[in-house]
Scaffold this motif. Sequence first.
Motif, PDB file in Angstrom:
ATOM      1  N   UNK A  20       6.392  40.527 -31.148  1.00  0.00           N
ATOM      2  CA  UNK A  20       5.743  41.766 -31.516  1.00  0.00           C
ATOM      3  C   UNK A  20       6.354  42.975 -30.853  1.00  0.00           C
ATOM      4  N   UNK A  21       7.675  43.067 -30.812  1.00  0.00           N
ATOM      5  CA  UNK A  21       8.331  44.095 -30.019  1.00  0.00           C
ATOM      6  C   UNK A  21       9.128  45.042 -30.881  1.00  0.00           C
ATOM      7  N   UNK A  22       9.372  46.199 -30.317  1.00  0.00           N
ATOM      8  CA  UNK A  22      10.260  47.135 -30.966  1.00  0.00           C
ATOM      9  C   UNK A  22      10.856  48.037 -29.914  1.00  0.00           C
ATOM     10  N   UNK A  23      11.850  48.815 -30.320  1.00  0.00           N
ATOM     11  CA  UNK A  23      12.440  49.771 -29.406  1.00  0.00           C
ATOM     12  C   UNK A  23      11.437  50.861 -29.083  1.00  0.00           C
ATOM     13  N   UNK A  24      11.672  51.536 -27.968  1.00  0.00           N
ATOM     14  CA  UNK A  24      10.824  52.661 -27.610  1.00  0.00           C
ATOM     15  C   UNK A  24      10.959  53.734 -28.670  1.00  0.00           C
ATOM     16  N   UNK A  25       9.933  54.584 -28.868  1.00  0.00           N
ATOM     17  CA  UNK A  25       9.986  55.590 -29.925  1.00  0.00           C
ATOM     18  C   UNK A  25      11.189  56.505 -29.850  1.00  0.00           C
ATOM     19  N   UNK A  26      11.727  56.759 -28.645  1.00  0.00           N
ATOM     20  CA  UNK A  26      12.849  57.685 -28.521  1.00  0.00           C
ATOM     21  C   UNK A  26      14.196  56.986 -28.482  1.00  0.00           C
ATOM     22  N   UNK A  27      14.235  55.687 -28.776  1.00  0.00           N
ATOM     23  CA  UNK A  27      15.500  54.963 -28.768  1.00  0.00           C
ATOM     24  C   UNK A  27      16.316  55.324 -29.997  1.00  0.00           C
ATOM     25  N   UNK A  28      17.616  55.509 -29.819  1.00  0.00           N
ATOM     26  CA  UNK A  28      18.450  55.954 -30.928  1.00  0.00           C
ATOM     27  C   UNK A  28      18.676  54.860 -31.946  1.00  0.00           C
ATOM     28  N   UNK A  29      18.957  53.639 -31.497  1.00  0.00           N
ATOM     29  CA  UNK A  29      19.279  52.559 -32.426  1.00  0.00           C
ATOM     30  C   UNK A  29      18.076  51.667 -32.599  1.00  0.00           C
ATOM     31  N   UNK A  30      17.844  51.196 -33.852  1.00  0.00           N
ATOM     32  CA  UNK A  30      16.711  50.345 -34.151  1.00  0.00           C
ATOM     33  C   UNK A  30      17.197  49.155 -34.951  1.00  0.00           C
ATOM     34  N   UNK A  31      16.980  47.948 -34.397  1.00  0.00           N
ATOM     35  CA  UNK A  31      17.438  46.735 -35.071  1.00  0.00           C
ATOM     36  C   UNK A  31      16.509  46.371 -36.205  1.00  0.00           C
ATOM     37  N   UNK A  32      17.042  45.616 -37.172  1.00  0.00           N
ATOM     38  CA  UNK A  32      16.231  45.125 -38.283  1.00  0.00           C
ATOM     39  C   UNK A  32      15.176  44.168 -37.768  1.00  0.00           C
ATOM     40  N   UNK A  33      13.977  44.197 -38.387  1.00  0.00           N
ATOM     41  CA  UNK A  33      12.871  43.372 -37.914  1.00  0.00           C
ATOM     42  C   UNK A  33      13.177  41.893 -38.002  1.00  0.00           C
ATOM     43  N   UNK A  34      14.034  41.476 -38.917  1.00  0.00           N
ATOM     44  CA  UNK A  34      14.312  40.063 -39.090  1.00  0.00           C
ATOM     45  C   UNK A  34      15.704  39.658 -38.641  1.00  0.00           C
TER      46      UNK A  34
ATOM     47  N   UNK B  44       3.543  46.806 -30.056  1.00  0.00           N
ATOM     48  CA  UNK B  44       3.026  47.747 -29.073  1.00  0.00           C
ATOM     49  C   UNK B  44       3.413  49.162 -29.513  1.00  0.00           C
ATOM     50  N   UNK B  45       4.691  49.363 -29.696  1.00  0.00           N
ATOM     51  CA  UNK B  45       5.241  50.610 -30.223  1.00  0.00           C
ATOM     52  C   UNK B  45       6.358  50.251 -31.184  1.00  0.00           C
ATOM     53  N   UNK B  46       6.652  51.153 -32.102  1.00  0.00           N
ATOM     54  CA  UNK B  46       7.854  51.064 -32.925  1.00  0.00           C
ATOM     55  C   UNK B  46       8.557  52.422 -32.843  1.00  0.00           C
ATOM     56  N   UNK B  47       9.683  52.545 -33.507  1.00  0.00           N
ATOM     57  CA  UNK B  47      10.366  53.844 -33.492  1.00  0.00           C
ATOM     58  C   UNK B  47       9.556  54.910 -34.216  1.00  0.00           C
ATOM     59  N   UNK B  48       8.478  54.483 -34.903  1.00  0.00           N
ATOM     60  CA  UNK B  48       7.606  55.431 -35.590  1.00  0.00           C
ATOM     61  C   UNK B  48       6.454  55.899 -34.703  1.00  0.00           C
ATOM     62  N   UNK B  49       6.307  55.277 -33.523  1.00  0.00           N
ATOM     63  CA  UNK B  49       5.253  55.686 -32.605  1.00  0.00           C
ATOM     64  C   UNK B  49       4.384  54.527 -32.163  1.00  0.00           C
ATOM     65  N   UNK B  50       3.192  54.839 -31.677  1.00  0.00           N
ATOM     66  CA  UNK B  50       2.271  53.815 -31.203  1.00  0.00           C
ATOM     67  C   UNK B  50       1.904  52.869 -32.337  1.00  0.00           C
ATOM     68  N   UNK B  51       1.704  51.595 -31.976  1.00  0.00           N
ATOM     69  CA  UNK B  51       1.397  50.583 -32.981  1.00  0.00           C
ATOM     70  C   UNK B  51       0.069  49.897 -32.654  1.00  0.00           C
ATOM     71  N   UNK B  52      -0.270  48.908 -33.476  1.00  0.00           N
ATOM     72  CA  UNK B  52      -1.608  48.321 -33.482  1.00  0.00           C
ATOM     73  C   UNK B  52      -2.051  47.774 -32.126  1.00  0.00           C
ATOM     74  N   UNK B  53      -1.164  47.143 -31.373  1.00  0.00           N
ATOM     75  CA  UNK B  53      -1.541  46.542 -30.093  1.00  0.00           C
ATOM     76  C   UNK B  53      -1.125  47.392 -28.904  1.00  0.00           C
ATOM     77  N   UNK B  54      -0.991  48.705 -29.105  1.00  0.00           N
ATOM     78  CA  UNK B  54      -0.582  49.582 -28.019  1.00  0.00           C
ATOM     79  C   UNK B  54      -1.540  49.510 -26.835  1.00  0.00           C
TER      80      UNK B  54
END
Length: 221
Positions: free
Chosen positions: A31-45, A135-145
């Motif tokens: 359930x992880x993602x890069x911090x909202x201010x991270x430049x590069x974002x990997x594909x979810x899969x 917790x967070x995605x590059x779009x901001x806070x997420x459901x389990x923040x």
Amino acid sequence: MPPARLPRPARLARLGLVVPAVLIVLTVLAGCSSAPDTAAHASANSPNSPNSVSSPSSSAAAGAPSPGAPAAEQSAPPAEVAIPSIGITSSLMELGLNADGTVEVPPAEKGMTAGWYTGGAVPGDVGAAVIIGHNDTHLGKAVFHDLRKIVKGAEITVTDDQGEAAHFTVTGKESVSKTAFPTAKVYGPTGDRALRLITCDGDFDAQGHPVNNLIVYATLN
């Protein structure tokens, strides 16, 4: 597009005493993602994405019937999870496995939606039911923040698609390094009617990815 739907797991009541001879323990990035201010974002899969979750790849390790086991009655799949004490309510999408054997997580654009891992138990059945959320995605806070705010004794309600609710009580939580994820403890067979919630936690690494997973443990009331 949501992840491909896998067959719904069979009721695990008959499987509570089935213990696999070997449980493969792999690194878990749940359930992880890069911090909202991270430049590069990997594909979810992507296999190397911070959004991939590794789990036991054998059917026994995932709590599924061993070859030749009789078919069991299917339970209604979960449709919603709610944690009133910390203001979380989310519909649930179904999560299966990626081609590399890692567990799917909700795509970043669905960061406010949690997902139920179909390779585990149906919440309320015997076995370990696993719900994963960002917790967070590059779009901001997420459901389990705010999941880190949950306390022992808190109630978690999972409602199935027939409107039946299963009520769980939190028994504990832990933050663990992704390099030492307790796969057997989280995904392995159990005689309890257990629920695990997983998201990311901890500091960020050089690539802007959280280094830990937060795991919440709960049992059916």
